[in-house]
Design a protein around this motif. Sequence first.
Motif, mmCIF file in Angstrom:
data_model
loop_
_atom_site.group_PDB
_atom_site.id
_atom_site.type_symbol
_atom_site.label_atom_id
_atom_site.label_comp_id
_atom_site.label_asym_id
_atom_site.label_seq_id
_atom_site.Cartn_x
_atom_site.Cartn_y
_atom_site.Cartn_z
ATOM 1 N N SER A 85 0.824 -1.206 0.000
ATOM 2 C CA SER A 85 0.000 0.000 0.000
ATOM 3 C C SER A 85 0.854 1.251 0.000
ATOM 4 O O SER A 85 0.477 2.261 -0.572
ATOM 5 N N ARG A 86 1.971 1.193 0.682
ATOM 6 C CA ARG A 86 2.857 2.367 0.730
ATOM 7 C C ARG A 86 3.443 2.627 -0.659
ATOM 8 O O ARG A 86 3.522 3.748 -1.103
ATOM 9 N N TRP B 107 2.394 13.089 -1.898
ATOM 10 C CA TRP B 107 1.786 12.014 -1.103
ATOM 11 C C TRP B 107 2.214 10.713 -1.776
ATOM 12 O O TRP B 107 2.114 10.605 -3.002
ATOM 13 N N ARG B 108 2.659 9.756 -1.017
ATOM 14 C CA ARG B 108 3.032 8.478 -1.624
ATOM 15 C C ARG B 108 2.135 7.376 -1.096
ATOM 16 O O ARG B 108 2.064 7.127 0.098
ATOM 17 N N ALA B 109 1.424 6.730 -2.005
ATOM 18 C CA ALA B 109 0.562 5.592 -1.665
ATOM 19 C C ALA B 109 0.257 4.878 -2.962
ATOM 20 O O ALA B 109 0.083 5.522 -4.006
ATOM 21 N N VAL B 171 -3.478 9.475 4.741
ATOM 22 C CA VAL B 171 -2.949 8.358 3.942
ATOM 23 C C VAL B 171 -1.450 8.555 3.740
ATOM 24 O O VAL B 171 -0.660 7.625 3.892
ATOM 25 N N ALA B 172 -1.083 9.790 3.404
ATOM 26 C CA ALA B 172 0.319 10.085 3.113
ATOM 27 C C ALA B 172 1.202 9.878 4.335
ATOM 28 O O ALA B 172 2.336 9.420 4.216
ATOM 29 N N CYS B 174 0.573 7.904 6.990
ATOM 30 C CA CYS B 174 0.502 6.567 7.570
ATOM 31 C C CYS B 174 1.579 5.685 6.969
ATOM 32 O O CYS B 174 1.762 5.650 5.760
ATOM 33 N N ALA B 177 -0.025 3.570 4.536
ATOM 34 C CA ALA B 177 -0.895 4.267 3.580
ATOM 35 C C ALA B 177 -2.344 3.825 3.776
ATOM 36 O O ALA B 177 -3.052 3.482 2.837
ATOM 37 N N PHE B 216 -5.598 0.500 -0.017
ATOM 38 C CA PHE B 216 -5.050 1.199 1.148
ATOM 39 C C PHE B 216 -4.673 0.155 2.198
ATOM 40 O O PHE B 216 -5.263 -0.925 2.239
ATOM 41 N N CYS B 225 -1.697 9.752 11.409
ATOM 42 C CA CYS B 225 -2.751 10.357 10.593
ATOM 43 C C CYS B 225 -3.368 11.539 11.311
ATOM 44 O O CYS B 225 -3.453 12.644 10.766
#
Lengths: 223, 262
Positions: A85-86, B107-109, B171-172, B174, B177, B216, B225
Amino acid sequence: MLSFIQSTVGKKYLMGLSGLIWAGFIFGHMAGNMLILVSPDAYNVYGHAIVSNKILLYGTEIALVGALVAHVICAIFLTKQNRESRGHRYAMNPNGQKAASFASEWMAIHGSVILVFIILHLVTFKYGPHYETTVDGVVMRDLAKLIIEVFSQPMAVLWYLVALVLLGFHLTHGVRSIFQSFGLLHPAYQPIIRRAGAIYAVVVAGGFISQPVFVFLTRAVAA
Amino acid sequence: MSEKNINVTLKVWRQKNQREEGKFKEYLAKDISTDASFLEMLDAVNEELISKGEDPIAFDHDCREGICGSCGFMINGNAHGPLKSTTVCQLHMRNFKDGDYLTLEPWRAAAFPMIKDLVVDRTALDRIIKVGGFISVNTGNAPDGNAIPIPKTAADEAFNAATCIGCGACVASCKNASAALFTSAKISHLGLLPQGQVEVEKRALNMVGQMDREGFGACTSTGSCSASCPKDISLVNIARMNRDYMKASFSKKPEIHAGDGA
């Protein structure tokens, strides 16, 4: 039911439930083992009482092995899914107020060390050398002798210290997170829950650590 | 007002599109007013790039008032920069020192595909809304105040959850993500109110299901978060989502359709 287990939320419930079983067990394990601080005989009598009660023994063993397998399998699935997911990793990780705690960030790592520790711990003690002793005319396993033997070695004490400190971190985050995963978090007792995990971890890890340290100091150094 | 100008060095992620490899590139932001917002600073850098005939740095933005949820990227590893409860458009250069070195990343996911530079595609969040982030009943015109009695505490909690602007910082930030904070905020804001109660189970099942399908990650409750959230959405919402989802999973009843013989 199947879709519940397949979901991320469902797996977290399973992680929490299996973790809870172990968290409960290790408290009892720690408290009972405190008898080694009293006397080797007291410890041996206590151990003998447990292994003599087959229903308790096998019941507990089945529950623990089942919970451990579920916990590890879920952890593997979740860790793999979370890595995917990352996707692309960051050049810089969050820091300051926005960073994750050491305990929460490295659950998979200290979890893995703890798994290795559990296996080695069973090999060392449960399946280790079988000494015998007689207390009040009853022949029983002299586990205290083995404990003293093992914890007379500084390296063994050091390894237990490392593993138990990691266990403490694992519990700090784990116990607190159970409330979150189970949906029991509420604004009114959020601060109490936050502290409860840390207190539980300190009591359990601290209690456990006192045992090899006590044996080492009283037996190895005094001898 | 004491105005002071500073210079900062930016290390910015540049990527033309999803297919091409991205890389960091350094830029010097010269003579920036400390009263400028972070995005205004980027505007100045872009002006210079454009005048030199170079490709300006792409970043999302719209209202620049901290309420639309369009902007956002990582500054030195922190979503929306170092300040809490702040979107990057509301972050000002007075929070930085002359000579600071700032790493800007998108943002990376896996669920947020790259569009360009600091811009990612966040429609995965829209798709989560689409499967349950609404109430199906016709609520008609605005009703008279207090026509439907709602406890103050429920109204407050629902309102706090409703302040989520869907920027994606959760999300970014975590490590997994996970979109748990976003999804749970939407579930809470509707589920706490009587109009949203009707579909509370279906909503939890659909939205959590969609969240998982989008790829996710799971919630490890690190709290990153909530700490990065410009609207301070609480982790308590995630607990409510988990509770709703568990209840819904174990009490799911089959729907009866016309012609089923009922």
